[in-house]
Every structure is written in structure tokens, then in C-alpha cells.
Design a protein around this motif. Sequence first.
Motif, short mmCIF file in Angstrom:
data_model
loop_
_atom_site.label_atom_id
_atom_site.label_comp_id
_atom_site.label_asym_id
_atom_site.label_seq_id
_atom_site.Cartn_x
_atom_site.Cartn_y
_atom_site.Cartn_z
N GLY A 81 0.82 -1.21 0.00
CA GLY A 81 0.00 0.00 0.00
C GLY A 81 0.85 1.26 0.00
O GLY A 81 0.58 2.20 -0.75
N ASP A 82 1.90 1.24 0.81
CA ASP A 82 2.81 2.39 0.86
C ASP A 82 3.49 2.59 -0.49
O ASP A 82 3.66 3.72 -0.95
CB ASP A 82 3.89 2.19 1.93
N GLU A 83 3.88 1.48 -1.11
CA GLU A 83 4.56 1.53 -2.40
C GLU A 83 3.66 2.13 -3.49
O GLU A 83 4.13 2.86 -4.36
CB GLU A 83 4.94 0.09 -2.76
N LEU A 84 2.37 1.82 -3.42
CA LEU A 84 1.43 2.27 -4.45
C LEU A 84 0.95 3.70 -4.24
O LEU A 84 0.58 4.38 -5.20
CB LEU A 84 0.22 1.33 -4.50
N TYR A 85 0.98 4.18 -3.00
CA TYR A 85 0.47 5.51 -2.69
C TYR A 85 1.33 6.58 -3.35
O TYR A 85 2.53 6.66 -3.10
CB TYR A 85 0.43 5.72 -1.17
N ASP A 86 0.77 7.37 -4.23
CA ASP A 86 1.46 8.46 -4.92
C ASP A 86 2.76 8.01 -5.58
O ASP A 86 3.76 8.73 -5.60
CB ASP A 86 1.76 9.62 -3.97
N MET A 87 2.74 6.80 -6.14
CA MET A 87 3.99 6.23 -6.66
C MET A 87 4.61 7.06 -7.77
O MET A 87 5.83 7.17 -7.85
CB MET A 87 3.80 4.78 -7.09
N GLU A 88 3.78 7.68 -8.62
CA GLU A 88 4.37 8.46 -9.72
C GLU A 88 5.03 9.73 -9.19
O GLU A 88 6.10 10.13 -9.65
CB GLU A 88 3.33 8.78 -10.80
N GLU A 89 4.41 10.36 -8.18
CA GLU A 89 5.01 11.56 -7.60
C GLU A 89 6.29 11.23 -6.85
O GLU A 89 7.27 11.97 -6.94
CB GLU A 89 4.01 12.24 -6.66
N ARG A 90 6.29 10.11 -6.13
CA ARG A 90 7.50 9.70 -5.42
C ARG A 90 8.61 9.32 -6.40
O ARG A 90 9.78 9.62 -6.17
CB ARG A 90 7.21 8.54 -4.45
N TRP A 91 8.24 8.68 -7.53
CA TRP A 91 9.23 8.34 -8.55
C TRP A 91 9.89 9.61 -9.09
O TRP A 91 11.11 9.68 -9.21
CB TRP A 91 8.57 7.54 -9.69
N MET A 92 9.06 10.62 -9.40
CA MET A 92 9.60 11.87 -9.93
C MET A 92 10.51 12.57 -8.92
O MET A 92 11.58 13.05 -9.27
CB MET A 92 8.47 12.80 -10.38
N ARG A 93 10.08 12.62 -7.65
CA ARG A 93 10.91 13.24 -6.61
C ARG A 93 12.23 12.48 -6.45
O ARG A 93 13.30 13.09 -6.33
CB ARG A 93 10.17 13.26 -5.27
N ASP A 94 12.13 11.15 -6.43
CA ASP A 94 13.32 10.33 -6.27
C ASP A 94 14.31 10.57 -7.41
O ASP A 94 15.51 10.75 -7.17
CB ASP A 94 12.94 8.85 -6.21
N ARG A 95 13.82 10.57 -8.65
CA ARG A 95 14.71 10.78 -9.78
C ARG A 95 15.31 12.18 -9.75
O ARG A 95 16.49 12.35 -10.03
CB ARG A 95 13.98 10.55 -11.12
#
Length: 96
Positions: A51-65
Motif C-alpha cells: 500500500g505504501d509503495e502504491l500511494y502516490d507512486m508516480e510523484e515519489r518516482w519523480m521526486r526520487d529521480r
Amino acid sequence: MTIKNLLDEYNLSDDDIRWSLSKITAERIRHLLEEGDTEALIDHIWSGGLGDELYDMEERWMRDRHDRFERGILDEGHIRDELSEFVLDRINRPRR
């Protein structure tokens, strides 16, 4: 260079990123099941990790990158490679 600029250049939306990340997650789950590691998958779901992984995953991916690029951990070429894969996913994505 920002991630948003690259997304614009590749004509990718947040939804496209979410689709590709969903595909990656599904492939990882399929791999766990094929390896017979259902207990690891059950624990990942039960603990809330999925659930944590799926929550806002695209926004977290962009921030991480963005963060990893700024710190010099990732180069632009790596990010472009990922975005090229996301473009292929968008092209092959079934339309509903």
C-alpha cells in the motif's frame, strides 16, 4: 534539466508514469509467485508495504529521480532510458 521538462519532451503524463510503475510492480509480484515466495508477498501486503509503495507512486518516482539526479547519483542518460521504456509501455498499453 528537470524531470517535468523531460516528461514534456517525451510526451509522458503522470498517468503514463503510474501505468509503467504499476506494470513494474505487477511483474515483481508475478516473479515472487513464480519463485514460490508467497510468504514474502503476503508479508509485504500484510505489513502495508505494498500500500505504501502504491500511494502516490508516480510523484515519489519523480521526486526520487530529481533528488538522485541533483546529488549526482543518476545521470540524465539513465533517466532518459527509463522514460524511453515508459514511452514503449504507453504505446503497448491496452486502451479501455
